[in-house]
Design an enzyme around this catalytic site. Structure first.
Site, PDB file in Angstrom:
ATOM      1  CG  HIS A 171      -4.558   4.916  -2.003  1.00  0.00           C
ATOM      2  ND1 HIS A 171      -5.589   4.208  -2.590  1.00  0.00           N
ATOM      3  CD2 HIS A 171      -4.125   4.155  -0.970  1.00  0.00           C
ATOM      4  CE1 HIS A 171      -5.772   3.076  -1.935  1.00  0.00           C
ATOM      5  NE2 HIS A 171      -4.901   3.012  -0.958  1.00  0.00           N
ATOM      6  NE  ARG A 190      -7.787  -5.039  -0.374  1.00  0.00           N
ATOM      7  CZ  ARG A 190      -8.032  -3.967  -1.120  1.00  0.00           C
ATOM      8  NH1 ARG A 190      -7.044  -3.170  -1.460  1.00  0.00           N
ATOM      9  NH2 ARG A 190      -9.260  -3.702  -1.524  1.00  0.00           N
ATOM     10  CG  ASN A 238      -4.107  -1.788  -0.939  1.00  0.00           C
ATOM     11  OD1 ASN A 238      -4.871  -2.695  -1.259  1.00  0.00           O
ATOM     12  ND2 ASN A 238      -3.414  -1.801   0.165  1.00  0.00           N
ATOM     13  CG  HIS A 270     -18.561  12.732   6.773  1.00  0.00           C
ATOM     14  ND1 HIS A 270     -17.709  11.673   6.572  1.00  0.00           N
ATOM     15  CD2 HIS A 270     -17.767  13.826   6.905  1.00  0.00           C
ATOM     16  CE1 HIS A 270     -16.453  12.097   6.589  1.00  0.00           C
ATOM     17  NE2 HIS A 270     -16.468  13.407   6.779  1.00  0.00           N
ATOM     18  CB  SER A 280      -0.920   0.015   1.224  1.00  0.00           C
ATOM     19  OG  SER A 280      -0.169   0.001   2.418  1.00  0.00           O
ATOM     20  NE  ARG A 317       6.584  -0.158  13.153  1.00  0.00           N
ATOM     21  CZ  ARG A 317       6.997   0.950  12.526  1.00  0.00           C
ATOM     22  NH1 ARG A 317       6.456   1.285  11.363  1.00  0.00           N
ATOM     23  NH2 ARG A 317       7.934   1.710  13.046  1.00  0.00           N
TER      24      ARG A 317
END
Length: 308
Positions: A105, A109, A107, A174, A91, A259
């Protein structure tokens, strides 16, 4: 299914992306820190700070194991609750210094969920997205053209499906506002079989720099001042809100006792919130939210319809 092949690829991808970002920055290197997770596994976090182009860039590899999948991983698949898991991925989040260079960004996985007496269940996910502070039509189009080219070998409907999923996922509910101009997002993918799914995951991972680097090169020397910097810091607040409230990767990391420093490396180094801030009509700042942060088909959009 060979888990070691996936891990080897992901570790290589981390190195490749870091090398590419160092080349783009031209004045800074990554620091590297390896870490272990008490419940099993660990990872390597690489961070660039205070570069010429990148104010902060983090590229994280993790490979963690656990006895129970956390709620963020089973929300859409409750039948997997209670299974042990193995999760690995790369990521990254890039926060440029120049407000005309978008944040980005990416990522990818790989998950395996297991329980005694049952076949393992695996799936892959990932994608990449772009978050500009000042909209640029050519950048938006080239970003999505590259995304589509990466998807096309895997099916004519793949880009449309994962582009739409990205628009829906990276939406700040929101605020009723898109986080950026989208890209690709896919998850729970295994119905193609392991080989094709892994090939698609590699296509997305390898294609990130192909999509992002030309935009950085075009914008990194564009002049900017205090006004642009203040807007950038304000808009970074939206990025923080999404990551801490909605992002499944952040939630998975925190819920699986990952972590914390590595999980929150995605946050920008500086940010601000202005109460009830309103942009002035007709400004480049207003154009970002009024035009660029609207879900649209960038491959058919017309330059003459974009704000100047």
């Amino acid at each position: 299914m060979d888990v070691s092949v996936v891990e080897t690829y992901l570790r290589s991808l981390q190195e490749t992306i870091c090398e590419g970002l160092v080349s783009l920055d031209g004045d800074c290197e990554f620091t590297s820190e390896s870490w272990d997770r008490p419940e099993g596994g660990g990872g390597t976090t690489k961070v660039m700070a205070e570069g010429r182009v990148f104010e902060k860039a983090g590229v994280n590899f993790s490979h963690v194991l656990g006895a129970d999948l956390p709620p963020s991983a089973t929300e859409a698949r409750p039948e997997l609750e209670g299974r042990s898991f193995r999760a690995m991925g790369v990521s990254l989040v890039i926060h440029p210094r120049n407000p005309f260079v978008p944040t980005s960004h990416a990522n990818i996985r790989f998950f395996v969920a297991e329980k005694p007496g049952a076949d393992p269940v695996w799936w892959m996910g990932g994608g990449f997205d772009l978050t500009p502070y000042y909209g640029n039509f050519d950048d938006a189009v080239s970003w999505h053209q590259t995304a589509k080219a990466l998807c096309d070998p895997f099916g004519k409907d793949v880009y449309d499906r994962y582009k739409t999923w990205c628009d829906e996922y990276f939406h700040i509910k929101h605020r009723d506002e898109a986080r950026g101009i989208g890209g690709l997002f896919f998850d729970d993918l295994n119905d193609w079989g392991f080989d094709k799914t892994f090939a698609f995951m590699r296509s997305v991972g390898d294609g990130f720099l192909t999509a992002y680097a030309p935009i950085v090169e075009r914008r990194k020397h564009q002049p900017w001042g205090e006004r642009e910097r203040e807007w950038q810091l304000y808009r970074r607040g939206r990025y923080v809100e999404f990551n801490l409230v909605y992002d499944r990767g952040t939630l998975f990391g925190l819920q699986s006792n990952g972590r914390t420093e590595s999980i929150l490396m995605s946050l920008p180094p500086l940010v601000r919130w202005n109460y009830n801030y309103q942009t002035e009509p007709g400004t480049p700042e207003a154009a970002l939210t009024e035009y660029y942060l609207q879900h649209r088909d960038w491959l058919t959009a017309r330059a003459e319809d974009a704000p100047c």
